[in-house]
Design a protein around this motif. Structure first.
Motif, PDB file in Angstrom:
ATOM      1  N   LEU A 284       1.785   3.091   2.411  1.00  0.00           N
ATOM      2  CA  LEU A 284       3.115   3.344   3.386  1.00  0.00           C
ATOM      3  C   LEU A 284       3.925   2.455   2.982  1.00  0.00           C
ATOM      4  O   LEU A 284       5.406   2.808   3.238  1.00  0.00           O
TER       5      LEU A 284
ATOM      6  N   GLU B   1       0.296   8.931  -8.719  1.00  0.00           N
ATOM      7  CA  GLU B   1       0.740   7.765  -9.614  1.00  0.00           C
ATOM      8  C   GLU B   1      -0.070   8.091 -11.163  1.00  0.00           C
ATOM      9  O   GLU B   1       0.683   7.690 -12.010  1.00  0.00           O
TER      10      GLU B   1
ATOM     11  N   GLY C 121       1.023  -1.263  -0.068  1.00  0.00           N
ATOM     12  CA  GLY C 121      -0.141   0.075  -0.036  1.00  0.00           C
ATOM     13  C   GLY C 121       0.809   1.310   0.060  1.00  0.00           C
ATOM     14  O   GLY C 121       2.090   1.188  -0.217  1.00  0.00           O
TER      15      GLY C 121
HETATM   16  C1  GDG Z   1      -2.247   5.942   3.390  1.00  0.00           C
HETATM   17  C2  GDG Z   1      -2.766   7.078   3.548  1.00  0.00           C
HETATM   18  C3  GDG Z   1      -1.334   8.310   1.927  1.00  0.00           C
HETATM   19  C4  GDG Z   1      -4.273   0.531  -4.710  1.00  0.00           C
HETATM   20  N1  GDG Z   1      -4.910  -0.761  -5.248  1.00  0.00           N
HETATM   21  C5  GDG Z   1      -3.941  -1.553  -5.498  1.00  0.00           C
HETATM   22  C6  GDG Z   1      -2.559  -1.282  -4.980  1.00  0.00           C
HETATM   23  N2  GDG Z   1      -2.929   0.001  -4.650  1.00  0.00           N
HETATM   24  C7  GDG Z   1      -1.909   1.089  -4.173  1.00  0.00           C
HETATM   25  C8  GDG Z   1      -1.695   2.297  -4.862  1.00  0.00           C
HETATM   26  C9  GDG Z   1      -0.912   3.266  -4.174  1.00  0.00           C
HETATM   27  C10 GDG Z   1      -1.275   2.725  -2.624  1.00  0.00           C
HETATM   28  O1  GDG Z   1      -1.978   1.316  -2.837  1.00  0.00           O
HETATM   29  C11 GDG Z   1      -2.481   3.184  -2.052  1.00  0.00           C
HETATM   30  O2  GDG Z   1      -2.051   4.478  -1.375  1.00  0.00           O
HETATM   31  P1  GDG Z   1      -2.817   5.812  -0.935  1.00  0.00           P
HETATM   32  O3  GDG Z   1      -2.098   6.978  -0.788  1.00  0.00           O
HETATM   33  O4  GDG Z   1      -3.816   6.053  -2.201  1.00  0.00           O
HETATM   34  O5  GDG Z   1      -3.830   5.297  -0.001  1.00  0.00           O
HETATM   35  P2  GDG Z   1      -3.714   4.404   1.570  1.00  0.00           P
HETATM   36  O6  GDG Z   1      -3.558   2.959   1.345  1.00  0.00           O
HETATM   37  O7  GDG Z   1      -4.956   4.919   2.139  1.00  0.00           O
HETATM   38  O8  GDG Z   1      -2.451   5.027   2.031  1.00  0.00           O
HETATM   39  C12 GDG Z   1      -2.685   7.937   2.354  1.00  0.00           C
HETATM   40  C13 GDG Z   1      -0.470   6.923   2.422  1.00  0.00           C
HETATM   41  O9  GDG Z   1      -0.831   6.054   3.308  1.00  0.00           O
HETATM   42  C14 GDG Z   1       1.326   7.128   2.064  1.00  0.00           C
HETATM   43  O10 GDG Z   1       1.468   8.006   3.180  1.00  0.00           O
HETATM   44  O11 GDG Z   1      -1.073   8.745   0.784  1.00  0.00           O
HETATM   45  O12 GDG Z   1      -3.299   9.053   2.628  1.00  0.00           O
HETATM   46  O13 GDG Z   1      -4.323   7.030   3.990  1.00  0.00           O
HETATM   47  O14 GDG Z   1       0.358   3.032  -3.897  1.00  0.00           O
HETATM   48  O15 GDG Z   1      -1.065   2.280  -6.316  1.00  0.00           O
HETATM   49  N3  GDG Z   1      -1.447  -1.702  -5.165  1.00  0.00           N
HETATM   50  C15 GDG Z   1      -1.488  -3.061  -5.711  1.00  0.00           C
HETATM   51  N4  GDG Z   1      -2.613  -3.602  -6.048  1.00  0.00           N
HETATM   52  C16 GDG Z   1      -3.735  -2.961  -6.155  1.00  0.00           C
HETATM   53  O16 GDG Z   1      -5.173  -3.495  -6.478  1.00  0.00           O
HETATM   54  N5  GDG Z   1      -0.446  -3.730  -5.687  1.00  0.00           N
END
Ligand code: GDG
Length: 457
Positions: free
Chosen positions: A23, A373, A21
């Motif tokens: 982090l 991204e 994810g």
């Molecule tokens: C927390 C905070 C903050 C998504 N679907 C799949 C997948 N992803 C990847 C995305 C992105 C990551 O997961 C999600 O990152 P986000 O930042 O959008 O959201 P959170 O998971 O809530 O993250 C957030 C982050 O921490 C970093 O500090 O930005 O605000 O809530 O990289 O591409 N990855 C894979 N399969 C999926 O189906 N492999």
């Protein structure tokens, strides 16, 4: 140079464990560059769990993990972390609950982390703790005599004291954060939230500056360190996936030449999916000329399935997608395709590259890496347009996106229409401006600036 010891609830061992994810992508990138150790939960339960961690070395990084007893894990993770802290920090008092026994489990898991980690820390190490699961860890490590520098980075928003006070134990957690040498946030707004909390708890005892707090003869560094993405890696991955990835090819073939609106979010109420589905419906209602001409694909891998609020949102989204498709679908057109599926990160970046419009409309988000991204994945010659919620931390940087209030359905529908119709010259101009920002606020700047500030504190 000081060894980096990163600590988070889960670790992500390349080639082994969970899909990374936000982090995990950031921490892994820091460790790949700087080397060091990553400590966290193994993902396994063991009821007789001792404190002896298992270690494995990969790509020059030492991964050390511990098992946790399931009786503790459930109230820790599904309880205090994700039914108390997560909704509180995302301004969702409606989904918030407080149960003192879940807070006890939270403290017990943090103590288990501290007991297992303390013996692994060497003099001169720099310890970097991540996120809301582990707020008390720094203080507990200090109690065990750890003298290394310890910093904390919060990936999610930090609310204002007016909201934070809903939590009966908020003062304890504010005190715990004040035990770190440096506390980092995604945005200035989060920093202001934390300053309001410190003021609320310590009143005149604390003197609060823009980058430091003085408290009881100690200095605590504070700062905003917006997390970024590795622009070149994503651009390369996206280009390759667009050419070679079978799933990307199938996605494009399935569009039959229609324009693609794409959302990629963990299934979470903070991501604004219910509101987004409603906005898309408003778009179809108000733009009959788009019927049969656009496809909205929402990828939403399931998360936290044992927390009630997540099951509710899942039901609501299935109903909303069914409703829109029931009303508008034709023999050869499905207006919404809603997938609770996980894809490899490279495939996802290929999907993002093929989208005409990236739809990123969380109702609250610390940063939101998908927005970044999306920009990095575009073909610079013919980039897609980004519709971005002003409630995401990334909206502070990506000011050339079409910024919207995710609760305002008509405004979001309008922005989607504008994005679909945006001329190439405007798309290029906005994309170039956003790429400049991404290159400056890169992933390496995030960890380097945090680590160098921590070294100074
Ligand atoms: C927390 C905070 C903050 C998504 N679907 C799949 C997948 N992803 C990847 C995305 C992105 C990551 O997961 C999600 O990152 P986000 O930042 O959008 O959201 P959170 O998971 O809530 O993250 C957030 C982050 O921490 C970093 O500090 O930005 O605000 O809530 O990289 O591409 N990855 C894979 N399969 C999926 O189906 N492999």
């Amino acid at each position: 140079m000081s060894r980096l010891v990163a600590v988070s609830n889960r670790v992500c061992i390349p080639g082994y464990s969970i899909a990374p994810g936000g982090l995990a992508v950031g921490v892994l990138s820091a460790l790949r560059q700087l080397g060091g150790m990553w400590f966290g939960w193994s993902g396994n339960h063991r009821d007789d769990a001792g404190v002896e961690p298992e270690t494995i070395d990969k790509e020059g990084i030492r991964f050390a993990t511990i098992d946790l007893p399931s009786a503790r894990f459930e109230p820790f993770y599904n309880g205090f972390c994700n039914a108390t802290l997560w909704p509180l920090h995302h301004y969702f008092p409606g989904a918030f609950r407080y149960d003192a026994s879940e807070f006890e489990a939270y403290m017990a898991v943090n103590r288990a982390f501290a007991n297992a980690l303390a013996p692994l820390i060497q003099d001169g190490d720099t310890v970097w703790v991540h996120d809301y699961h582990l707020i008390p860890l720094g203080s507990l490590l200090r109690q065990l005599g750890v003298r290394a520098r310890i910093g904390h980075f919060l990936h999610i928003p930090y609310p204002n004291i007016a909201v934070l006070r809903i939590l009966p134990v908020y003062a304890e957690l504010v005190r715990d954060l004040c035990q770190y040498d440096l506390v980092g946030f995604q945005t200035e707004e989060d920093l202001e939230g934390f300053s309001s909390a410190v003021k609320g708890v310590f009143r005149d005892e604390a003197s609060i500056g823009s980058d430091r707090i003085e408290l009881a003869g100690r200095r605590i560094g504070i700062g905003a360190f917006p997390i970024g993405v590795d622009v070149d890696v994503i651009a390369r991955q996206a280009g390759a996936a667009a050419r070679e990835d079978e799933q990307v090819r199938r996605l494009v073939a399935g569009l039959l030449g229609r324009k693609l609106l794409l959302g990629v979010d963990r299934l979470d109420y903070s991501k604004g999916l219910v509101e987004r589905f409603a906005s898309y419906r408003t778009l179809l209602e108000s733009s009959p000329e788009l019927l049969g001409k656009v496809s909205y694909i929402q990828i939403a891998p399931l998360s936290r399935i044992n927390v009630a609020a997540y099951a509710e949102i899942r039901d609501a989204l299935e109903r909303a997608a069914g409703h829109t498709n029931g009303q508008y679908a034709d023999t050869d057109w499905t207006p919404v395709r809603y997938l609770n599926k996980d894809f490899p990160h490279a495939t996802l970046s290929g999907f993002l590259r093929m989208a005409n419009v990236g739809v990123v409309t969380p109702v609250r988000d610390g940063m939101n890496l998908v927005a970044k991204e999306f920009v990095a994945a575009q073909d610079p010659e013919d980039p897609g347009a980004l519709v971005l919620s002003s409630m995401a931390g990334s909206a502070r940087e990506l000011t050339d996106a079409l910024l919207v209030n995710p609760y305002d359905r008509r405004a979001v529908a309008l922005a989607l229409r504008q994005a679909l119709a945006m001329p190439l010259a405007e798309r290029r101009m906005r994309h170039e401006a956003m790429m400049k920002v991404l290159r400056v606020n890169s992933i390496s700047r995030w960890y380097k600036s945090f680590m160098s500030r921590l070294a100074e504190e």
